[in-house]
Design a protein around this motif. Structure first.
Motif, PDB file in Angstrom:
ATOM      1  N   ILE A  31       0.336   7.772   0.323  1.00 32.21           N
ATOM      2  CA  ILE A  31       0.378   9.061   0.084  1.00 32.21           C
ATOM      3  C   ILE A  31      -0.866   9.555  -0.804  1.00 32.21           C
ATOM      4  O   ILE A  31      -1.398   9.124  -1.401  1.00 32.21           O
ATOM      5  N   GLN A  32      -1.198  10.573  -0.118  1.00 31.12           N
ATOM      6  CA  GLN A  32      -2.200  11.487  -0.712  1.00 31.12           C
ATOM      7  C   GLN A  32      -1.986  12.587  -1.658  1.00 31.12           C
ATOM      8  O   GLN A  32      -1.133  13.436  -1.257  1.00 31.12           O
TER       9      GLN A  32
ATOM     10  N   VAL B 166       5.928  -2.647  -2.274  1.00 33.75           N
ATOM     11  CA  VAL B 166       5.360  -2.480  -3.466  1.00 33.75           C
ATOM     12  C   VAL B 166       4.547  -1.124  -3.136  1.00 33.75           C
ATOM     13  O   VAL B 166       3.822  -0.789  -2.186  1.00 33.75           O
ATOM     14  N   ALA B 167       4.362  -0.513  -4.303  1.00 37.02           N
ATOM     15  CA  ALA B 167       3.591   0.728  -4.399  1.00 37.02           C
ATOM     16  C   ALA B 167       2.475   0.420  -5.336  1.00 37.02           C
ATOM     17  O   ALA B 167       2.559   0.017  -6.372  1.00 37.02           O
ATOM     18  N   VAL B 168       1.241   0.663  -4.960  1.00 40.03           N
ATOM     19  CA  VAL B 168      -0.079   0.296  -5.149  1.00 40.03           C
ATOM     20  C   VAL B 168      -0.758   1.733  -5.668  1.00 40.03           C
ATOM     21  O   VAL B 168      -1.094   2.525  -4.866  1.00 40.03           O
ATOM     22  N   VAL B 169      -1.163   1.996  -6.843  1.00 45.26           N
ATOM     23  CA  VAL B 169      -1.944   3.433  -7.336  1.00 45.26           C
ATOM     24  C   VAL B 169      -3.314   3.028  -7.548  1.00 45.26           C
ATOM     25  O   VAL B 169      -3.583   2.162  -8.543  1.00 45.26           O
ATOM     26  N   GLY B 170      -4.112   3.438  -6.731  1.00 46.39           N
ATOM     27  CA  GLY B 170      -5.515   3.320  -6.998  1.00 46.39           C
ATOM     28  C   GLY B 170      -6.047   4.266  -7.736  1.00 46.39           C
ATOM     29  O   GLY B 170      -5.402   5.247  -8.196  1.00 46.39           O
ATOM     30  N   GLU B 171      -7.469   3.956  -8.441  1.00 44.95           N
ATOM     31  CA  GLU B 171      -7.889   4.871  -9.288  1.00 44.95           C
ATOM     32  C   GLU B 171      -8.277   6.398  -8.746  1.00 44.95           C
ATOM     33  O   GLU B 171      -8.564   7.356  -9.475  1.00 44.95           O
ATOM     34  N   SER B 172      -8.256   6.537  -7.485  1.00 44.14           N
ATOM     35  CA  SER B 172      -8.425   7.862  -6.897  1.00 44.14           C
ATOM     36  C   SER B 172      -7.237   8.750  -6.993  1.00 44.14           C
ATOM     37  O   SER B 172      -7.172   9.855  -6.565  1.00 44.14           O
TER      38      SER B 172
ATOM     39  N   SER C 256      -1.809   1.144 -11.358  1.00 47.77           N
ATOM     40  CA  SER C 256      -0.373   0.810 -11.718  1.00 47.77           C
ATOM     41  C   SER C 256       0.045  -0.169 -10.387  1.00 47.77           C
ATOM     42  O   SER C 256      -0.285   0.373  -9.141  1.00 47.77           O
ATOM     43  N   ILE C 257       1.189  -0.717 -10.424  1.00 50.54           N
ATOM     44  CA  ILE C 257       1.984  -1.274  -9.521  1.00 50.54           C
ATOM     45  C   ILE C 257       3.553  -1.061  -9.654  1.00 50.54           C
ATOM     46  O   ILE C 257       3.920  -1.280 -10.971  1.00 50.54           O
ATOM     47  N   SER C 258       4.386  -0.894  -8.699  1.00 53.61           N
ATOM     48  CA  SER C 258       5.711  -0.970  -8.936  1.00 53.61           C
ATOM     49  C   SER C 258       6.556  -1.442  -7.774  1.00 53.61           C
ATOM     50  O   SER C 258       6.098  -1.196  -6.459  1.00 53.61           O
ATOM     51  N   LEU C 259       7.527  -2.485  -8.067  1.00 57.18           N
ATOM     52  CA  LEU C 259       8.284  -2.840  -7.121  1.00 57.18           C
ATOM     53  C   LEU C 259       9.535  -1.978  -6.820  1.00 57.18           C
ATOM     54  O   LEU C 259      10.082  -1.446  -7.579  1.00 57.18           O
TER      55      LEU C 259
ATOM     56  N   VAL D  26       3.720   5.178 -10.868  1.00 58.47           N
ATOM     57  CA  VAL D  26       4.709   5.749  -9.922  1.00 58.47           C
ATOM     58  C   VAL D  26       6.176   4.780 -10.157  1.00 58.47           C
ATOM     59  O   VAL D  26       5.952   3.651 -10.819  1.00 58.47           O
ATOM     60  N   GLU D  27       7.210   5.312 -10.030  1.00 54.65           N
ATOM     61  CA  GLU D  27       8.441   4.774  -9.960  1.00 54.65           C
ATOM     62  C   GLU D  27       9.149   4.987  -8.620  1.00 54.65           C
ATOM     63  O   GLU D  27       9.186   6.163  -8.196  1.00 54.65           O
ATOM     64  N   PHE D  28       9.942   4.015  -8.108  1.00 53.82           N
ATOM     65  CA  PHE D  28      10.826   4.114  -7.173  1.00 53.82           C
ATOM     66  C   PHE D  28      12.200   4.641  -7.327  1.00 53.82           C
ATOM     67  O   PHE D  28      12.789   4.274  -8.534  1.00 53.82           O
TER      68      PHE D  28
END
Length: 366
Positions: free
Chosen positions: A27-28, A298-304, A288-291, A36-38
């Protein structure tokens, strides 16, 4: 949801094979996403940065923008999917009806707003109750009437409450400062357990997770598992800690493993013993990460601000079930067959074409 999990980390005979997962589903956003949260349906994702946005995972499309021009530091979604709450640096606490997107703002009794919101979390037992950590106090609000109904004063001294989180049953609340953790009876607002903790400089909003009667918390250079009925330490895992980077932990409800992120790595640890199953590398530092609630993604948020979504089923189920010989033996047989007719250069090219980044070393544990 269409995702690729062509790579992972496998262990066999005490040897860890390190691979980089490169998910196809990303996701851009023009917004620099922090967290993020599911949603409970596992089909949508809520992101927070300068905006609060809702995304449809099937096609990675944005379906709603709920808030603009604010610095979101915490997100929560109620278990029934009816409500979304955001704690912000400048705009207090905003709550939305997830279906109609109708919004209202919660404020304290003195001047109508929170000065600094560190954390928000919905009760799993009653989706209209929301705990808010703001400055030196945690408060519980009934969003149906938009009133504060309980106050959890962490200390008589002015210490910042950096996180507040309900237990899975909704009967207790954990509140954390940089030096102390407390467990509260959520009905009576009574302190039950107080534990001294030396928390590092990681973001505790993302470093606190309940599973059953246990609480996992990032404390200095360790992840500590606590028995919340006594405050005693059950297990410890020594972890790398970088004060300049965000760190986060996430656990599925079966409590068989947990994921810890720091800098550009995501380490999967067994939750019963201090053993790492493996390390997954990301192409940038992780915010951050969220399951997902079903434990599948798993959703992984990068610094970008890019969100990478990847499936955990192929990787983690093999590790948790202990059937690790199959994937490793298949990998080895494939490499041997390639070596009979190809050079290492050709093998690497084939791995890259298969969206697998292969690190040419083995990391031995024990």
């Amino acid at each position: 949801m269409s995702m690729s999990s062509a790579a992972g980390t496998f262990r066999h005979g005490g040897i860890v094979l390190i691979l980089t997962i490169r998910p196809e589903c990303k996701i851009q956003s023009c917004d620099k996403i922090h967290i993020v949260e599911f949603m409970p349906d596992c089909k949508h994702l809520v992101s927070g940065g300068q905006e609060v946005q809702v995304w449809r995972l099937e096609d990675s499309q944005q379906v709603a923008t709920l808030l603009k021009a604010s610095d979101v530091v915490s997100l929560a979604v109620s278990n029934d999917g009816r409500w979304i709450a955001a704690g912000t640096r400048w705009s207090g606490v905003q709550v939305w009806n997830a279906e109609t997107h109708e919004c209202f703002r919660l404020g304290d009794d003195s001047d109508g707003h929170f000065h600094l919101v560190n954390s928000v979390d919905f009760s799993p037992k009653d989706s209209t109750q929301l705990v808010i950590a703001s400055e030196d106090t945690a408060t519980v609000w009934d969003i149906a009437i938009q009133k504060r109904i309980k106050t959890l004063k962490h200390s008589y001294f002015s210490v910042m409450v950096v996180a507040a989180k309900y237990s899975p049953q909704g009967d207790r609340i954990a509140t954390v400062t940089l030096q102390n953790l407390r467990i509260w009876d959520s009905e009576r607002a009574k302190s039950l357990v107080s534990v001294s903790v030396q928390c590092g400089q990681g973001d505790l909003r993302r470093g606190l997770s309940w599973v059953n009667n246990h609480l996992f918390i990032i404390s200095s250079d360790m992840v500590v598992k606590l028995d919340t009925s006594t405050g005693s330490t059950v297990s410890k895992w020594t972890i790398p800690l970088s004060p300049s980077c965000y760190s986060a932990i996430a656990l599925p409800q079966h409590e068989l493993f947990f994921a810890y992120s720091i800098e550009n790595t995501l380490t999967i640890w067994e939750a019963s013993i201090p053993t790492a199953l493996g390390v997954i590398y990301h192409h940038e530092n992780i915010r951050s990460i969220s399951l997902s609630p079903d434990g599948q993604f798993v959703a992984v948020v990068g610094e970008s601000g890019t969100i990478a979504l990847q499936s955990l089923s192929a990787l983690l189920e093999m590790a948790l079930l202990g059937d690790l010989s199959t994937p490793v033996s298949l990998m080895r047989e494939w490499v041997k067959s390639m070596l009979t007719r190809s050079s290492w250069k050709d093998i690497l090219a084939a791995l890259v074409n298969a969206s697998i980044s292969f690190k040419l070393d083995f990391v031995c544990h024990g």
